[in-house]
Design an enzyme around this catalytic site. Structure first.
Site, short mmCIF file in Angstrom:
data_model
loop_
_atom_site.label_atom_id
_atom_site.label_comp_id
_atom_site.label_asym_id
_atom_site.label_seq_id
_atom_site.Cartn_x
_atom_site.Cartn_y
_atom_site.Cartn_z
N LYS A 111 0.81 -1.23 0.02
CA LYS A 111 -0.05 0.02 -0.18
C LYS A 111 0.93 1.05 0.00
O LYS A 111 0.65 2.12 -0.81
CB LYS A 111 -0.96 -0.03 1.23
CG LYS A 111 -1.95 -1.19 1.33
CD LYS A 111 -2.83 -1.22 2.54
CE LYS A 111 -2.13 -1.19 3.76
NZ LYS A 111 -1.41 -2.56 4.24
N ARG A 150 -10.08 0.54 8.49
CA ARG A 150 -9.67 -0.92 9.03
C ARG A 150 -10.64 -1.53 9.61
O ARG A 150 -10.28 -2.57 9.99
CB ARG A 150 -8.23 -0.87 9.90
CG ARG A 150 -7.04 -1.00 9.16
CD ARG A 150 -5.99 -0.72 10.01
NE ARG A 150 -4.76 -1.32 9.78
CZ ARG A 150 -3.89 -0.89 9.43
NH1 ARG A 150 -3.65 0.28 8.98
NH2 ARG A 150 -2.65 -1.64 9.01
N ARG A 199 12.01 -4.96 5.08
CA ARG A 199 11.65 -3.32 4.76
C ARG A 199 12.59 -2.39 5.56
O ARG A 199 12.77 -2.41 6.73
CB ARG A 199 10.20 -3.34 4.93
CG ARG A 199 9.72 -1.67 4.95
CD ARG A 199 8.48 -1.43 4.79
NE ARG A 199 7.77 -2.16 6.33
CZ ARG A 199 6.40 -1.79 6.31
NH1 ARG A 199 5.59 -1.46 5.47
NH2 ARG A 199 5.89 -2.54 7.54
N ARG A 256 10.81 0.09 11.19
CA ARG A 256 9.71 0.06 12.01
C ARG A 256 9.91 -0.82 13.31
O ARG A 256 10.33 -1.93 13.07
CB ARG A 256 8.62 -0.24 11.27
CG ARG A 256 8.18 1.19 10.63
CD ARG A 256 6.97 0.93 9.77
NE ARG A 256 5.87 -0.04 10.05
CZ ARG A 256 4.76 -0.10 9.31
NH1 ARG A 256 4.48 0.49 8.20
NH2 ARG A 256 3.85 -0.84 9.97
N ARG A 288 -0.65 -8.61 13.52
CA ARG A 288 -1.21 -7.60 12.54
C ARG A 288 -2.09 -8.33 11.41
O ARG A 288 -3.18 -7.90 11.03
CB ARG A 288 -0.22 -7.17 11.87
CG ARG A 288 0.38 -5.74 12.61
CD ARG A 288 1.62 -5.57 12.41
NE ARG A 288 1.92 -4.81 11.16
CZ ARG A 288 3.30 -4.50 10.50
NH1 ARG A 288 4.16 -5.21 11.20
NH2 ARG A 288 3.37 -3.98 9.51
P1 AP5 Z 1 4.82 -1.50 1.86
O1 AP5 Z 1 4.40 -0.68 0.70
O2 AP5 Z 1 5.54 -0.90 3.01
O3 AP5 Z 1 3.47 -2.34 2.40
P2 AP5 Z 1 2.46 -1.87 3.11
O4 AP5 Z 1 0.97 -2.62 2.61
O5 AP5 Z 1 2.19 -0.38 3.18
O6 AP5 Z 1 2.76 -2.47 4.58
P3 AP5 Z 1 2.43 -1.62 6.10
O7 AP5 Z 1 3.32 -2.71 6.99
O8 AP5 Z 1 2.99 -0.42 5.97
O9 AP5 Z 1 1.15 -1.91 6.58
P4 AP5 Z 1 0.45 -1.92 7.77
O10 AP5 Z 1 -1.05 -1.97 6.93
O11 AP5 Z 1 0.68 -2.98 8.53
O12 AP5 Z 1 1.02 -0.75 8.59
P5 AP5 Z 1 0.40 0.67 8.88
O13 AP5 Z 1 1.65 1.73 8.85
O14 AP5 Z 1 -0.90 0.89 7.99
O15 AP5 Z 1 5.77 -2.82 1.25
C1 AP5 Z 1 6.36 -3.73 2.32
C2 AP5 Z 1 7.70 -4.12 1.82
O16 AP5 Z 1 7.44 -5.06 0.59
C3 AP5 Z 1 8.72 -3.06 1.32
O17 AP5 Z 1 10.06 -3.37 1.75
C4 AP5 Z 1 8.47 -3.11 -0.04
O18 AP5 Z 1 9.78 -2.46 -0.85
C5 AP5 Z 1 7.92 -4.51 -0.74
N1 AP5 Z 1 7.09 -4.48 -1.76
C6 AP5 Z 1 6.23 -3.71 -2.12
N2 AP5 Z 1 5.68 -4.20 -3.14
C7 AP5 Z 1 6.22 -5.04 -3.64
C8 AP5 Z 1 6.19 -6.02 -4.79
N3 AP5 Z 1 5.16 -5.86 -5.64
N4 AP5 Z 1 7.02 -6.96 -4.95
C9 AP5 Z 1 8.03 -7.31 -3.95
N5 AP5 Z 1 8.10 -6.51 -2.94
C10 AP5 Z 1 7.32 -5.53 -2.83
O19 AP5 Z 1 -0.17 0.34 10.44
C11 AP5 Z 1 0.64 0.23 11.42
C12 AP5 Z 1 -0.02 -0.01 12.73
O20 AP5 Z 1 -0.70 1.36 12.95
C13 AP5 Z 1 -1.17 -0.86 12.83
O21 AP5 Z 1 -0.67 -2.29 13.01
C14 AP5 Z 1 -2.16 -0.45 13.87
O22 AP5 Z 1 -1.45 -0.76 15.06
C15 AP5 Z 1 -1.96 1.00 13.53
N6 AP5 Z 1 -2.91 1.42 12.59
C16 AP5 Z 1 -2.72 2.24 11.27
N7 AP5 Z 1 -3.85 2.34 10.82
C17 AP5 Z 1 -4.88 2.20 11.56
C18 AP5 Z 1 -6.37 2.12 11.45
N8 AP5 Z 1 -6.98 2.80 10.38
N9 AP5 Z 1 -6.98 1.84 12.44
C19 AP5 Z 1 -6.35 1.26 13.76
N10 AP5 Z 1 -4.95 1.22 13.87
C20 AP5 Z 1 -4.28 1.50 12.73
#
Ligand code: AP5
Length: 215
Positions: free
Chosen positions: A13, A88, A127, A161, A172
């Site tokens: 994402k 979410r 990552r 992270r 997660r």
């Molecule tokens: P990346 O693009 O970073 O993946 P992502 O989907 O953004 O993953 P996240 O870990 O950021 O998602 P998340 O939803 O757990 O975290 P968030 O910060 O929202 O890609 C990942 C890796 O893969 C990278 O190294 C990239 O280079 C590689 N890659 C990408 N595409 C690829 C491909 N096609 N092929 C090969 N490699 C590839 O949330 C963190 C925490 O915050 C949550 O756990 C929760 O506690 C809290 N939180 C956030 N939002 C909410 C909400 N709305 N409600 C409640 N709690 C929340």
């Protein structure tokens, strides 16, 4: 155009949101990034948020809806907004619909990045990202061109992270399947869902999203 990028942790994402920001002048609203900023604020709320995130659980709907409400008030992107990691839960999805309607905006598409769990462990544990511009990298599949220097802004502030470890990822994923995956059916029923293969190489995923958004 206002869109949601939906998918489990590591689906891509943030990576794809970055591409859309660069190409389409869209604004990326990542609740994960907002919460990571809150956790460094030194406040009691920041400490509570940090503990929840490190356990891999979801922060309360009230907090994240408040963050999005505030961010939308200051929104000034010619190309529209990308919601990355929000909504979410079904309560967050309903709140987003109400917030957009109240501000005279619409939701144009929900792009689901479909992946499988095995790919996610390798993606998450490898990552790192730029602490200044947010560009996302990976130790083996997408390293910086010059070691230790961001390709996009030249910063050397590259970070990993606290929740990018296998234990936190398992929690997660559990949260995703219990609370977030029902949104796939919700947006499908509303006719807004577009599914993209998130396991494809990054450039192919980018092209598939472009095609999905021009439909
Ligand atoms: P990346 O693009 O970073 O993946 P992502 O989907 O953004 O993953 P996240 O870990 O950021 O998602 P998340 O939803 O757990 O975290 P968030 O910060 O929202 O890609 C990942 C890796 O893969 C990278 O190294 C990239 O280079 C590689 N890659 C990408 N595409 C690829 C491909 N096609 N092929 C090969 N490699 C590839 O949330 C963190 C925490 O915050 C949550 O756990 C929760 O506690 C809290 N939180 C956030 N939002 C909410 C909400 N709305 N409600 C409640 N709690 C929340």
């Amino acid at each position: 155009m206002n869109i949601i990028l939906l998918g489990p942790p590591g689906a891509g994402k943030g990576t794809q949101a970055g591409n859309l920001v660069r190409k389409r002048e869209m604004l990326q609203l990542s609740t994960g990034d907002m919460l990571r900023a809150a956790r460094t604020s030194g406040t009691e709320m920041g400490q509570r948020v940090a503990d929840v995130m490190d356990r891999g659980e979801l922060v309360t709907d009230e907090i994240v809806i408040g963050l999005i409400d505030e961010a939308l008030d200051g929104e000034k992107a010619a190309g529209g907004v990308i919601f990355d990691g929000f909504p979410r839960t079904l309560a967050q999805a309903d709140a987003l619909a109400e917030l957009l309607a109240a501000k005279g905006h619409t939701l144009d598409a929900v792009v689901e990045l479909r992946v499988n769990d095995e790919a996610l462990v390798a993606r998450i544990t490898g990552r790192y990202s730029c602490g200044d511009c947010g560009a996302v990298y990976h130790d083996s599949t997408h390293p910086t061109k010059v070691a230790g220097v961001c390709d996009h802004c030249g910063s050397t502030n590259l970070k990993r992270r606290a929740d990018d470890n296998e234990d936190s990822l398992r929690q997660r994923l559990m949260e995703y399947y219990k609370k977030t995956s029902p949104l796939v059916g919700y947006y499908h029923a509303k006719g807004q869902l577009r599914v993209v293969d998130g396991l494809a190489p990054m450039a192919d995923v980018e092209a598939a999203i472009d095609a999905a958004l021009s439909r």
